[in-house]
Design a protein around this motif. Structure first.
Motif, PDB file in Angstrom:
ATOM      1  N   PRO A 131       3.634 -14.128   9.354  1.00  0.00           N
ATOM      2  CA  PRO A 131       3.155 -13.183   8.340  1.00  0.00           C
ATOM      3  C   PRO A 131       3.999 -11.920   8.345  1.00  0.00           C
ATOM      4  O   PRO A 131       4.600 -11.572   9.371  1.00  0.00           O
ATOM      5  CB  PRO A 131       1.718 -12.867   8.777  1.00  0.00           C
ATOM      6  N   ALA A 132       4.023 -11.204   7.199  1.00  0.00           N
ATOM      7  CA  ALA A 132       4.800  -9.959   7.126  1.00  0.00           C
ATOM      8  C   ALA A 132       4.199  -9.067   6.058  1.00  0.00           C
ATOM      9  O   ALA A 132       3.474  -9.537   5.189  1.00  0.00           O
ATOM     10  CB  ALA A 132       6.259 -10.267   6.769  1.00  0.00           C
ATOM     11  N   HIS A 133       4.525  -7.767   6.089  1.00  0.00           N
ATOM     12  CA  HIS A 133       4.080  -6.890   5.010  1.00  0.00           C
ATOM     13  C   HIS A 133       5.221  -6.678   4.043  1.00  0.00           C
ATOM     14  O   HIS A 133       6.353  -7.117   4.286  1.00  0.00           O
ATOM     15  CB  HIS A 133       3.509  -5.568   5.537  1.00  0.00           C
ATOM     16  N   GLY A 134       4.945  -6.017   2.931  1.00  0.00           N
ATOM     17  CA  GLY A 134       5.889  -5.928   1.826  1.00  0.00           C
ATOM     18  C   GLY A 134       7.276  -5.478   2.218  1.00  0.00           C
ATOM     19  O   GLY A 134       8.289  -6.080   1.847  1.00  0.00           O
ATOM     20  N   HIS A 135       7.332  -4.397   3.007  1.00  0.00           N
ATOM     21  CA  HIS A 135       8.624  -3.840   3.360  1.00  0.00           C
ATOM     22  C   HIS A 135       9.447  -4.835   4.165  1.00  0.00           C
ATOM     23  O   HIS A 135      10.636  -5.032   3.917  1.00  0.00           O
ATOM     24  CB  HIS A 135       8.418  -2.548   4.155  1.00  0.00           C
ATOM     25  N   THR A 136       8.797  -5.505   5.126  1.00  0.00           N
ATOM     26  CA  THR A 136       9.500  -6.489   5.941  1.00  0.00           C
ATOM     27  C   THR A 136      10.049  -7.604   5.059  1.00  0.00           C
ATOM     28  O   THR A 136      11.197  -8.038   5.228  1.00  0.00           O
ATOM     29  CB  THR A 136       8.540  -7.096   6.981  1.00  0.00           C
ATOM     30  N   ILE A 137       9.211  -8.067   4.123  1.00  0.00           N
ATOM     31  CA  ILE A 137       9.645  -9.152   3.243  1.00  0.00           C
ATOM     32  C   ILE A 137      10.927  -8.751   2.515  1.00  0.00           C
ATOM     33  O   ILE A 137      11.930  -9.475   2.511  1.00  0.00           O
ATOM     34  CB  ILE A 137       8.541  -9.503   2.227  1.00  0.00           C
ATOM     35  N   GLY A 176      -3.201 -18.205  -4.947  1.00  0.00           N
ATOM     36  CA  GLY A 176      -3.645 -18.805  -3.690  1.00  0.00           C
ATOM     37  C   GLY A 176      -2.508 -19.355  -2.864  1.00  0.00           C
ATOM     38  O   GLY A 176      -2.726 -20.147  -1.949  1.00  0.00           O
ATOM     39  N   LEU A 177      -1.265 -18.937  -3.159  1.00  0.00           N
ATOM     40  CA  LEU A 177      -0.115 -19.456  -2.401  1.00  0.00           C
ATOM     41  C   LEU A 177       0.109 -18.629  -1.141  1.00  0.00           C
ATOM     42  O   LEU A 177       0.689 -19.108  -0.171  1.00  0.00           O
ATOM     43  CB  LEU A 177       1.144 -19.443  -3.273  1.00  0.00           C
ATOM     44  N   ILE A 178      -0.322 -17.363  -1.207  1.00  0.00           N
ATOM     45  CA  ILE A 178      -0.288 -16.540   0.009  1.00  0.00           C
ATOM     46  C   ILE A 178      -1.640 -15.860   0.130  1.00  0.00           C
ATOM     47  O   ILE A 178      -2.402 -15.814  -0.839  1.00  0.00           O
ATOM     48  CB  ILE A 178       0.834 -15.462  -0.021  1.00  0.00           C
ATOM     49  N   ALA A 179      -1.960 -15.367   1.339  1.00  0.00           N
ATOM     50  CA  ALA A 179      -3.215 -14.661   1.544  1.00  0.00           C
ATOM     51  C   ALA A 179      -2.911 -13.349   2.236  1.00  0.00           C
ATOM     52  O   ALA A 179      -1.941 -13.243   2.980  1.00  0.00           O
ATOM     53  CB  ALA A 179      -4.166 -15.505   2.374  1.00  0.00           C
ATOM     54  N   ALA A 180      -3.740 -12.325   1.951  1.00  0.00           N
ATOM     55  CA  ALA A 180      -3.474 -11.006   2.514  1.00  0.00           C
ATOM     56  C   ALA A 180      -4.496 -10.676   3.595  1.00  0.00           C
ATOM     57  O   ALA A 180      -5.625 -11.161   3.558  1.00  0.00           O
ATOM     58  CB  ALA A 180      -3.524  -9.955   1.405  1.00  0.00           C
ATOM     59  N   PHE A 181      -4.053  -9.896   4.568  1.00  0.00           N
ATOM     60  CA  PHE A 181      -5.011  -9.351   5.555  1.00  0.00           C
ATOM     61  C   PHE A 181      -4.451  -8.027   6.031  1.00  0.00           C
ATOM     62  O   PHE A 181      -3.262  -7.738   5.880  1.00  0.00           O
ATOM     63  CB  PHE A 181      -5.237 -10.338   6.715  1.00  0.00           C
ATOM     64  N   TRP A 182      -5.320  -7.189   6.583  1.00  0.00           N
ATOM     65  CA  TRP A 182      -4.871  -5.882   7.042  1.00  0.00           C
ATOM     66  C   TRP A 182      -4.464  -5.941   8.502  1.00  0.00           C
ATOM     67  O   TRP A 182      -5.145  -6.548   9.320  1.00  0.00           O
ATOM     68  CB  TRP A 182      -5.973  -4.834   6.855  1.00  0.00           C
ATOM     69  N   GLY A 183      -3.327  -5.315   8.791  1.00  0.00           N
ATOM     70  CA  GLY A 183      -2.862  -5.294  10.181  1.00  0.00           C
ATOM     71  C   GLY A 183      -2.137  -3.984  10.453  1.00  0.00           C
ATOM     72  O   GLY A 183      -2.279  -3.020   9.696  1.00  0.00           O
ATOM     73  N   THR A 184      -1.358  -3.957  11.522  1.00  0.00           N
ATOM     74  CA  THR A 184      -0.639  -2.741  11.875  1.00  0.00           C
ATOM     75  C   THR A 184       0.855  -3.043  11.851  1.00  0.00           C
ATOM     76  O   THR A 184       1.296  -4.086  12.342  1.00  0.00           O
ATOM     77  CB  THR A 184      -1.036  -2.268  13.292  1.00  0.00           C
ATOM     78  N   SER A 185       1.618  -2.114  11.294  1.00  0.00           N
ATOM     79  CA  SER A 185       3.046  -2.353  11.161  1.00  0.00           C
ATOM     80  C   SER A 185       3.758  -2.070  12.483  1.00  0.00           C
ATOM     81  O   SER A 185       3.150  -1.541  13.417  1.00  0.00           O
ATOM     82  CB  SER A 185       3.626  -1.466  10.070  1.00  0.00           C
ATOM     83  N   ASN A 242       5.716   0.166  13.086  1.00  0.00           N
ATOM     84  CA  ASN A 242       5.700   1.607  13.364  1.00  0.00           C
ATOM     85  C   ASN A 242       4.282   2.148  13.460  1.00  0.00           C
ATOM     86  O   ASN A 242       4.028   3.315  13.172  1.00  0.00           O
ATOM     87  CB  ASN A 242       6.464   2.360  12.283  1.00  0.00           C
ATOM     88  N   ASN A 243       3.355   1.241  13.761  1.00  0.00           N
ATOM     89  CA  ASN A 243       1.975   1.646  13.966  1.00  0.00           C
ATOM     90  C   ASN A 243       1.275   2.216  12.744  1.00  0.00           C
ATOM     91  O   ASN A 243       0.442   3.096  12.845  1.00  0.00           O
ATOM     92  CB  ASN A 243       1.892   2.675  15.095  1.00  0.00           C
ATOM     93  N   ARG A 244       1.656   1.717  11.598  1.00  0.00           N
ATOM     94  CA  ARG A 244       0.932   2.135  10.397  1.00  0.00           C
ATOM     95  C   ARG A 244       0.023   1.003   9.963  1.00  0.00           C
ATOM     96  O   ARG A 244       0.322  -0.176  10.168  1.00  0.00           O
ATOM     97  CB  ARG A 244       1.901   2.461   9.279  1.00  0.00           C
ATOM     98  N   LYS A 245      -1.072   1.378   9.334  1.00  0.00           N
ATOM     99  CA  LYS A 245      -1.964   0.350   8.791  1.00  0.00           C
ATOM    100  C   LYS A 245      -1.226  -0.318   7.629  1.00  0.00           C
ATOM    101  O   LYS A 245      -0.688   0.371   6.760  1.00  0.00           O
ATOM    102  CB  LYS A 245      -3.252   1.013   8.298  1.00  0.00           C
ATOM    103  N   ALA A 246      -1.160  -1.635   7.614  1.00  0.00           N
ATOM    104  CA  ALA A 246      -0.361  -2.301   6.592  1.00  0.00           C
ATOM    105  C   ALA A 246      -1.035  -3.572   6.123  1.00  0.00           C
ATOM    106  O   ALA A 246      -1.817  -4.183   6.852  1.00  0.00           O
ATOM    107  CB  ALA A 246       1.027  -2.626   7.139  1.00  0.00           C
ATOM    108  N   LYS A 247      -0.696  -3.942   4.901  1.00  0.00           N
ATOM    109  CA  LYS A 247      -1.266  -5.170   4.339  1.00  0.00           C
ATOM    110  C   LYS A 247      -0.272  -6.297   4.597  1.00  0.00           C
ATOM    111  O   LYS A 247       0.864  -6.240   4.125  1.00  0.00           O
ATOM    112  CB  LYS A 247      -1.476  -4.981   2.834  1.00  0.00           C
ATOM    113  N   TYR A 248      -0.720  -7.261   5.364  1.00  0.00           N
ATOM    114  CA  TYR A 248       0.134  -8.381   5.729  1.00  0.00           C
ATOM    115  C   TYR A 248      -0.147  -9.572   4.837  1.00  0.00           C
ATOM    116  O   TYR A 248      -1.262  -9.739   4.357  1.00  0.00           O
ATOM    117  CB  TYR A 248      -0.108  -8.779   7.192  1.00  0.00           C
ATOM    118  N   TYR A 249       0.891 -10.363   4.614  1.00  0.00           N
ATOM    119  CA  TYR A 249       0.715 -11.584   3.833  1.00  0.00           C
ATOM    120  C   TYR A 249       1.113 -12.754   4.673  1.00  0.00           C
ATOM    121  O   TYR A 249       2.075 -12.689   5.452  1.00  0.00           O
ATOM    122  CB  TYR A 249       1.601 -11.539   2.577  1.00  0.00           C
ATOM    123  N   ARG A 250       0.335 -13.850   4.560  1.00  0.00           N
ATOM    124  CA  ARG A 250       0.734 -15.096   5.241  1.00  0.00           C
ATOM    125  C   ARG A 250       0.731 -16.216   4.206  1.00  0.00           C
ATOM    126  O   ARG A 250       0.057 -16.139   3.171  1.00  0.00           O
ATOM    127  CB  ARG A 250      -0.184 -15.413   6.400  1.00  0.00           C
TER     128      ARG A 250
END
Lengths: 880, 117
Positions: B30-36, B66-75, B77-85
């Motif tokens: 899984p990754a958040h937007g910036h990482t992607i 429904g091809l990816i799903a989102a969940f909240w995690g920590t980036s 750099n320790n920021r709250k981030a929305k992750y996608y898997r």
């Protein structure tokens, strides 16, 4: 798009905002890690990532219905605008309320009376046969047939179903006060054919006709009869009604909205016994896949065969047989339908005037908003987007007006129903503001909004930007806008001219009808009908004796001037009979009205004797074949020939319906002894028809009418008359007392209805048109304040300025009047059927309406003109 | 990815391509937007630049499908981030898309023929 996401799209947008912030922060971190300064890192990140708001909008729009969202926004904006200009909004809403409300009200009447008048299943698939004389095209006693004929019709394979109805009336006795009840005989399948369920019990079924053709003694009550005779008690089922001395069991009650041939009588099964060959009115449903033409062909072939066997029942010159759809034979298909169509046109015009009015206001308003619109265009609003917004505004306005209009229509519909002549409307019609009517007014509202909104919207969405931005501060209008507005005022004046002329003509017709000379004295005449059921009065002698006893008895009542017995609706009608003048060629198709009366007929009704003498009491008592004829009948003799003493053949005296009775050796010939004045015997609108009056002892129908001329208020005599009648026969009902003046009143109900509605709509149109003239001129004064100031500064006097504005106003008004007059002359012929005693192009009506409209419109132009003249040039010039 | 002005001006192929790249990026973890965005840029040797304007609508669209799903995690750099898997449906879709893409590339290459000297 998913609805769940649609509803939390706000929350999702916040989330996305957060995500984008994070992305930016991470990007900046990366940049810092790559060795940039804080400021450089931030700018580089921002540059790279671009417009974040755009992204949010994109994602936001993924989760919404675009137009709905815009509509919501536009609507909110429009509502704010309406609140900010309450004057504009209230005048516009009022116009729309009147226009849409009046249209809705008339539509609800049309829906109830013309579109959906019947409660029956698939009423548009019901057909009635019509036999028409091939030469005169006159219906042969309108779709009436004999039971024996009906039984033949029923065998035709082109029909899926056939039912027959035979209207009758019977004497209701038993343990209740005697009365004459409508008893409608229907074939066993009748109720299945109609497809209406009873509210209580069961309906008549084929099994109610026994194999031998006799009918079971059962009765189905109409809702009104149930309420009246049984107080709406459910225990009515199984109880007995004694009809013509025969007990009938109540088996069911029909719903209020079911009135097959009677609104307050009962339905009985029709005995299928051709020994009593009743008059039957057949109706059919066609078999699937059979066209009307094929069915007509088969029906005609059969009718031709029947005519061979029984030529008397059919026109001798030959005839056509056609099928008429039942929807076309509603009671309202004649005058009332034309009247409704014309009223619908009238409210259509009213709605157009309202539209013109609102369009005008919109134009004025959008001119004032030119700057706002130019600003919006210049910062990038698309023209289509702007058009949509302006149209949203108009449609919203007209929807609000429509909502008010529906409220108005609810009240107006009630008022119209109260004014409506009962018998011009099918008794099963229900006139209410129902769902279809609401749907109609919704559609009308939206269309109205587009109609009056389109022109102003188009106009204001393409201003010359630089011009508008520059000029708007000086309050100048758009040149084209003024032309459109002037045209709209002309249209308004012309339309209201048409409406008012219509109203004026109906008023004149109404007055003319009230002023008609009936040819007799209608005041203080009471009429009471006396049914003579065949079981109780089987012979002519019994019927005549009863009439004689009643006459002798009531004649001596104090307060009675004269009394006579006669048939049906004297002096208005009577059976129409074929006739021949002795020594003249026979006339197959011409008819004469035959009245049957006692000796005091002329005094009782108040008809003048012109020539000869009246029929004497002695002649009546001995049933002498003598007759009086009216002047119209006297003209049937060749010029110069004297009808007195001549003989006239009245076919009805020997060839009459089976339940009428005549002396054994009756001859159809009567000798004319006197000529009486013409009376309006074919409705007030029509010329009197030839009529003859013979002694009532010559022919006894199953119901007679007693007519009394009284010295005082005629209805006050009713109880005394009832007592005298019931002293002779306690089972004799004295039903339907009515005065001749009331009967005459029926004749004016329909013209009064037309007049009241046309006058009301005409008045509304006038008010709207005047408001239109006023608002346009006022607006021009405001727009031209600067110019007026300059003129006055250069030496124009108040009178000049006033004249300038008045000239402008009167130009519009006169143009409107001219177009209106032209339209009236052109449309006149559509109106002719509603008029009486006045031509559709009546110069007096047109001229007086034009004068009225001119005065009122000029007055409404004068107010703004005076305001213009009061402009202080100093203020006006500084005003900018 | 080309610069976008309006959502409807992007061709279907390009849009599909970004979707495919996103799914591929999420395949290992899984990754958040910036990482992607970063991963796509890095692995393509900075040839493909991923902007907000394309990435986030694509992520929301994929989530909707429904091809990816989102969940909240920590980036990181320790920021709250929305992750996608990636979801199982996403995996299937990726295989499909990859097949289609290869077909397309081969077809285009056949048309272009061998590179000129």
């Amino acid at each position: 798009m998913r609805w769940r996401r649609f509803w939390n799209r706000k929350q999702r947008d916040n989330e996305l905002g957060f995500e984008l912030e994070l992305h930016l922060a991470e990007e900046i971190d990366d940049n810092l890690a790559a060795g940039m300064t804080a400021e450089q890192a931030r700018l580089a990140a921002l540059r790279k990532l671009g417009n974040r708001t755009h992204v949010r909008e994109d994602v936001y729009n993924m989760n919404t219905i675009g137009w709905l969202e815009t509509f919501g926004r536009d609507a909110r904006y429009a509502l704010r605008g309406f609140r900010k200009s309450p004057g504009f909004t209230s005048v516009a809403l009022l116009s729309l309320m009147l226009g849409i409300g009046a249209t809705t009200a008339i539509f609800s009447v049309i829906y109830g009376v013309v579109i959906d008048p019947y409660p029956y299943a698939r009423p548009h698939e019901i057909w009635a046969p019509l036999v028409q004389n091939i030469k005169t095209n006159r219906p042969n006693s309108f779709s009436a047939h004999r039971l024996s004929e009906f039984l033949e019709f029923r065998k035709l394979t082109v029909f899926a179903d056939a039912m027959g109805t035979s209207p009758d009336s019977m004497l209701l006795t038993g343990n209740r006060s005697p009365e004459n009840l409508s008893t409608i005989l229907v074939t066993g399948n009748g109720f299945q054919f109609m497809g209406v369920e009873p509210v209580l019990g069961r309906v008549i079924q084929p099994s109610d006709i026994r194999p031998g053709g006799e009918a079971e003694p059962v009765a189905v009550l109409s809702y009104r009869a149930w309420q009246r005779l049984f107080d709406g008690d459910e225990r009515a089922l199984g109880q007995e009604l004694v009809l013509n001395d025969q007990p009938h069991t109540v088996i069911g009650v029909m719903p209020p909205r079911f009135g097959w041939w009677t609104g307050d009588g009962v339905w009985l099964p029709l005995p299928e016994d051709v020994r009593n060959d009743r008059t039957v009115f057949p109706i059919f449903r066609l078999k699937e896949g059979i066209s009307k033409e094929v069915a007509e062909e088969r029906l005609h072939a059969l009718t031709l065969r029947l005519a061979e066997q029984n030529p008397d029942n059919f026109p001798k010159e030959g005839f056509t047989t056609t099928l008429r759809n039942y929807m076309d034979i509603t009671v309202a298909s004649g005058t009332m339908q034309t009247s409704l169509q014309l009223l619908f046109c009238a409210v259509g015009f009213l709605l157009l005037i309202a539209c013109a009015n609102v369009a005008n206001l919109q134009l004025a308003r959008s001119t004032a908003r030119t700057r706002e619109i130019a600003v919006r265009l210049s910062i990038g609003a698309g023209r289509r987007r702007l058009l949509r917004q302006l149209l949203t505004e108009s449609v919203l306005l007209s929807l609000l007006g429509g909502a008010l209009g529906v409220l108005f229509a609810v009240g107006a519909t009630r008022a119209i129903v109260a004014l409506m002549p009962d018998f011009y409307v099918p008794n099963e019609a229900r006139i209410t503001v129902n769902i279809y009517v609401l749907l109609f007014s919704l559609i009308v509202s939206v269309l109205t909004g587009i109609l009056f909104g389109l022109a102003p919207a188009l106009q204001s969405s393409r201003p010359d930007l630089t011009h508008a931005l520059k000029e708007a501060t000086q309050g100048a209008g758009i040149g084209g806008g003024r032309r459109t507005r002037n045209a709209l005022v002309i249209v308004e004046v012309a339309l209201s001219m048409i409406l008012l002329v219509g109203a004026g003509l109906t008023v004149r017709s109404f007055i003319a009808i009230l002023a008609v000379d009936t040819g007799f004295h209608p005041e203080r005449v009471l009429m009471v009908s006396l049914p003579l059921p065949p079981q109780r009065y089987p012979t002519l002698e019994q019927r005549n004796l009863f009439a004689q006893q009643v006459l002798d008895s009531v004649r001596n009542l104090p307060g009675v001037e004269a009394a006579t017995v006669g048939n049906g609706g004297m002096p208005f009608g009577g059976p129409r009979s074929a006739y021949a003048i002795e020594g003249q060629p026979d006339s197959e198709e011409r008819r004469i009205i035959v009245g049957l009366a006692g000796a005091d007929y002329l005094q009782a009704i108040g008809i003048p004797l012109r020539l000869g003498r009246a029929i004497t009491a002695h002649e009546v008592a001995r049933a002498e074949p003598v007759a009086l004829i009216n002047e119209a009948a006297a003209r049937l003799w060749p010029e110069g020939e004297q009808p007195l003493g001549k003989r006239l053949r009245l076919d009805v005296l020997t060839n009459h319906p089976p339940n009428w009775l005549s002396p054994e050796a009756n001859s159809p010939y009567v000798t004319v002894v006197g000529v009486i004045g013409d009376t309006k015997n074919d409705g007030l609108r029509n010329e009197p028809l030839p009529a003859a009056v013979a002694p009532y002892t010559l022919l006894a129908p199953a119901e007679r009418t007693l007519a009394l001329r009284t010295r005082t208020e005629p209805t006050s005599m009713l109880n005394a008359v009832r007592e005298r009648v019931q002293a002779i026969d306690p089972n004799q009902p004295v039903s339907r007392p009515i005065t001749v003046e009331e009967v005459l009143g029926f004749q004016t109900v329909q013209p009064r209805f037309t007049m009241a509605l046309f006058s009301f709509f005409g008045l509304m149109g006038l008010i709207l048109a005047v408001a239109g003239v006023y608002s346009v001129l006022s607006y021009q004064v405001t727009q031209r304040t600067h110019e007026i100031g300059v003129r006055m500064a250069l030496g124009a006097r108040r009178g000049d300025v006033e004249g300038l504005m008045l000239r402008l106003g009167s130009k519009l008004i006169f143009a409107g009047l001219l177009i209106g007059i032209g339209a009236c002359l052109a449309l006149g012929r559509f109106f002719e059927s509603q008029l009486f005693g006045v031509p559709a192009t009546d110069p007096l009506s047109i001229a007086s309406v034009a004068l009225l409209l001119m005065v009122v419109a000029l007055l409404s132009a004068y107010l703004p003109a005076r305001r213009a003249a009061r402009v202080d040039p100093l203020v006006a010039l500084r005003h900018e | 990815m080309g610069r976008k002005s309006k959502s409807d001006s992007r061709g279907d192929m390009l849009q599909g391509t970004l979707d495919m790249l996103v799914l591929k990026t999420l395949l290992p973890a899984p990754a958040h937007g910036h990482t992607i965005a970063k991963v796509i840029e890095k692995t393509s040797d900075e040839v493909l630049q991923v902007e907000h304007g394309s990435l986030y609508p694509a992520l929301y669209r994929l989530e909707d499908q429904g091809l990816i799903a989102a969940f909240w995690g920590t980036s990181e750099n320790n920021r709250k981030a929305k992750y996608y898997r990636i979801t199982p449906a996403g995996r299937k879709k990726l295989i499909q898309e990859r097949g289609r893409w290869e077909e397309l590339v081969q077809a285009v290459m056949r048309v272009l023929g061998p590179a000129a000297e």
